[in-house]
Design an enzyme around this catalytic site. Sequence first.
Site, PDB file in Angstrom:
ATOM      1  N   ARG A  44       0.839  -1.212   0.000  1.00 34.81           N
ATOM      2  CA  ARG A  44       0.000   0.000   0.000  1.00 34.81           C
ATOM      3  C   ARG A  44       0.869   1.255   0.000  1.00 34.81           C
ATOM      4  O   ARG A  44       0.580   2.223  -0.702  1.00 34.81           O
ATOM      5  CB  ARG A  44      -0.912   0.019   1.221  1.00 34.81           C
ATOM      6  CG  ARG A  44      -2.270  -0.588   1.001  1.00 34.81           C
ATOM      7  CD  ARG A  44      -3.233  -0.295   2.136  1.00 34.81           C
ATOM      8  NE  ARG A  44      -2.744  -0.637   3.458  1.00 34.81           N
ATOM      9  CZ  ARG A  44      -2.774  -1.853   3.993  1.00 34.81           C
ATOM     10  NH1 ARG A  44      -3.282  -2.859   3.315  1.00 34.81           N
ATOM     11  NH2 ARG A  44      -2.298  -2.069   5.205  1.00 34.81           N
ATOM     12  N   ASP A  85      17.044   5.292  16.378  1.00 34.00           N
ATOM     13  CA  ASP A  85      15.928   4.804  15.584  1.00 34.00           C
ATOM     14  C   ASP A  85      16.204   5.152  14.130  1.00 34.00           C
ATOM     15  O   ASP A  85      16.944   6.098  13.857  1.00 34.00           O
ATOM     16  CB  ASP A  85      14.610   5.450  16.043  1.00 34.00           C
ATOM     17  CG  ASP A  85      13.399   4.657  15.580  1.00 34.00           C
ATOM     18  OD1 ASP A  85      12.865   3.887  16.394  1.00 34.00           O
ATOM     19  OD2 ASP A  85      13.012   4.777  14.400  1.00 34.00           O
TER      20      ASP A  85
END
Length: 181
Positions: free
Chosen positions: A30, A135
Site C-alpha cells: 500500500r 531509531d
Amino acid sequence: LASQMKHIEALLRQKIGLDAAAAGTAGIERVVRGRMQALNLARPKDYAAVLESSPSEWEQFLEAVLICETWFFRERAAFRALVGLVKNGSLPRHPQGRFRVLSVACASGEEPYSIVMALLDAGVPAEGFSVDAVDVSARALERAQRGVFGKNSFRGRDLQFRQRYFRATPEGYELQPSVRR
C-alpha cells in the site's frame, strides 16, 4: 508488482534489517502504491529505482512503512528487571563509573525516557548512568527530542510518573528537561 515488491522488501532487509513479513507485506505494498502515485510513476520498477537512488524518497518511504507504536513503561517488568540489575551491581559500568544503556528502535522516545525515570525513581543518581537512543525514523527522533507527548503515550493504571516528570501544556505533556538530558 510481485517481483518488484520482493526487490523492495529485500532493500528493507538489507538497509535496515526489517523483515517485510513481520511488518506486513500488504501494508508495504500500500505504501509503495501511494508513493508511486505521489511521484506520478506507473511502474513499480521505476519506483524501486527511485528508492535506490534518492535518499529523500527512501526517508519518505521509511516514515510511511514504520509503525511507531509505543508508550511509557510498556512492558513494566523489563524496567523492574533493569533497575534490579543496576541496583545489585550485576551489570558492568563504563570505566568512568557510569552505567550505559542503549535503546534501539526507540521510536518517539517513550522507552528510553521510561528507562531514565525508572532509574531515577530507584534512587540511581543521574550522573551514574546515561541512555543513548537510536531509531531509523528521523521524524520519530525529532519527536523524542522535543519531549512533548500526547495522551496515547500514557497507558495503564499507574500514571504517577506523569505528575513527577511532566508538565501539562496545550500541546500535550512536556517532559522535564532533566529527564531529556
